[in-house]
Design an enzyme around this catalytic site. Sequence first.
Site, short mmCIF file in Angstrom:
data_model
loop_
_atom_site.label_atom_id
_atom_site.label_comp_id
_atom_site.label_asym_id
_atom_site.label_seq_id
_atom_site.Cartn_x
_atom_site.Cartn_y
_atom_site.Cartn_z
N ASP A 1 42.93 30.17 48.04
CA ASP A 1 41.47 30.09 48.11
C ASP A 1 40.92 28.98 47.20
O ASP A 1 41.55 28.61 46.21
CB ASP A 1 40.84 31.41 47.65
CG ASP A 1 41.07 32.55 48.63
OD1 ASP A 1 41.75 32.35 49.64
OD2 ASP A 1 40.57 33.66 48.35
N ASP A 2 39.74 28.51 47.55
CA ASP A 2 38.86 27.70 46.70
C ASP A 2 39.14 26.20 46.72
O ASP A 2 38.41 25.44 46.10
CB ASP A 2 38.85 28.18 45.24
CG ASP A 2 38.27 29.56 45.08
OD1 ASP A 2 37.82 30.14 46.09
OD2 ASP A 2 38.26 30.09 43.95
N HIS B 1 35.90 29.54 53.71
CA HIS B 1 35.61 30.33 52.50
C HIS B 1 34.17 30.10 52.05
O HIS B 1 33.88 30.12 50.85
CB HIS B 1 36.61 29.95 51.41
CG HIS B 1 36.80 30.96 50.32
ND1 HIS B 1 36.94 32.31 50.56
CD2 HIS B 1 36.87 30.80 48.97
CE1 HIS B 1 37.11 32.94 49.40
NE2 HIS B 1 37.06 32.05 48.43
N HIS C 1 30.75 28.83 48.18
CA HIS C 1 31.43 29.93 47.47
C HIS C 1 30.43 31.01 47.05
O HIS C 1 30.41 31.47 45.91
CB HIS C 1 32.19 29.40 46.25
CG HIS C 1 33.31 30.30 45.82
ND1 HIS C 1 33.24 31.08 44.69
CD2 HIS C 1 34.52 30.56 46.37
CE1 HIS C 1 34.35 31.78 44.55
NE2 HIS C 1 35.15 31.48 45.56
N TYR D 1 35.15 36.50 46.67
CA TYR D 1 35.15 37.72 45.87
C TYR D 1 35.34 38.98 46.72
O TYR D 1 35.26 40.09 46.21
CB TYR D 1 33.86 37.86 45.05
CG TYR D 1 33.45 36.61 44.32
CD1 TYR D 1 34.03 36.28 43.09
CD2 TYR D 1 32.48 35.75 44.84
CE1 TYR D 1 33.65 35.12 42.41
CE2 TYR D 1 32.10 34.59 44.17
CZ TYR D 1 32.69 34.29 42.96
OH TYR D 1 32.31 33.15 42.29
N HIS E 1 45.12 30.76 44.30
CA HIS E 1 43.99 29.82 44.32
C HIS E 1 44.50 28.41 44.00
O HIS E 1 45.15 28.20 42.97
CB HIS E 1 42.94 30.22 43.27
CG HIS E 1 42.30 31.54 43.56
ND1 HIS E 1 42.92 32.74 43.30
CD2 HIS E 1 41.09 31.85 44.13
CE1 HIS E 1 42.13 33.74 43.68
NE2 HIS E 1 41.02 33.23 44.18
#
Length: 203
Positions: A32-33, A83, A87, A118, A171
Amino acid sequence: MKFPLPQIVKSLFPELIWKMPAGGNALYFTFDDGPCPQVTPWVLDELDKYDAKATFFCIGKNAELYPELVELIKTRGHSVGNHTYSHTKGWAKRTGEYVEDIELANSFLNSTLFRPPYGRITKHQIKRLSARYHIIMWDIISRDYSSVVSPRKCIREVMPHVREGSVIVFHDSLKASRNLFYALPRILESVHKQGYKCRAIDL
């Protein structure tokens, strides 16, 4: 909340994908991210060492900044997911605003996979998004992003819980890099020795 998630949480949101079907000794590593120039290429190289495929849930604004990294992820045989663009937490947004943010991200990603940042998403948002996206959650999270989790602890957050079909969260971000750079090579080596195959989510 400890991970893997309690079954009661999963039962409240059965329309979300928490784990992939068991079979073929497959595991599903997700990141992620990103994309992040300082981290994502390193992750791709580590995955290549084991012919491992993964799914990268990219933040839209990062995809806009680094389109060449999104393309690199795809050309290396991995899948890309959405995603959100900024965010954002679903709980903090009206459904219309949240969907707009996701659609903006998808203009740079072109994916039918979505993971809420989250894990925070409302029932109404799920209903709206499910018409277009497969909403992918997880059953194991490495907690690589946490400053109070040591690199060794990061491994212990993952390895005891690994099962066929597990969806594992890492991540590819600077924030997570201290733990990721230590834990990912060791976890990849361990699951490889156990006979698992790392696959990208392709729905």
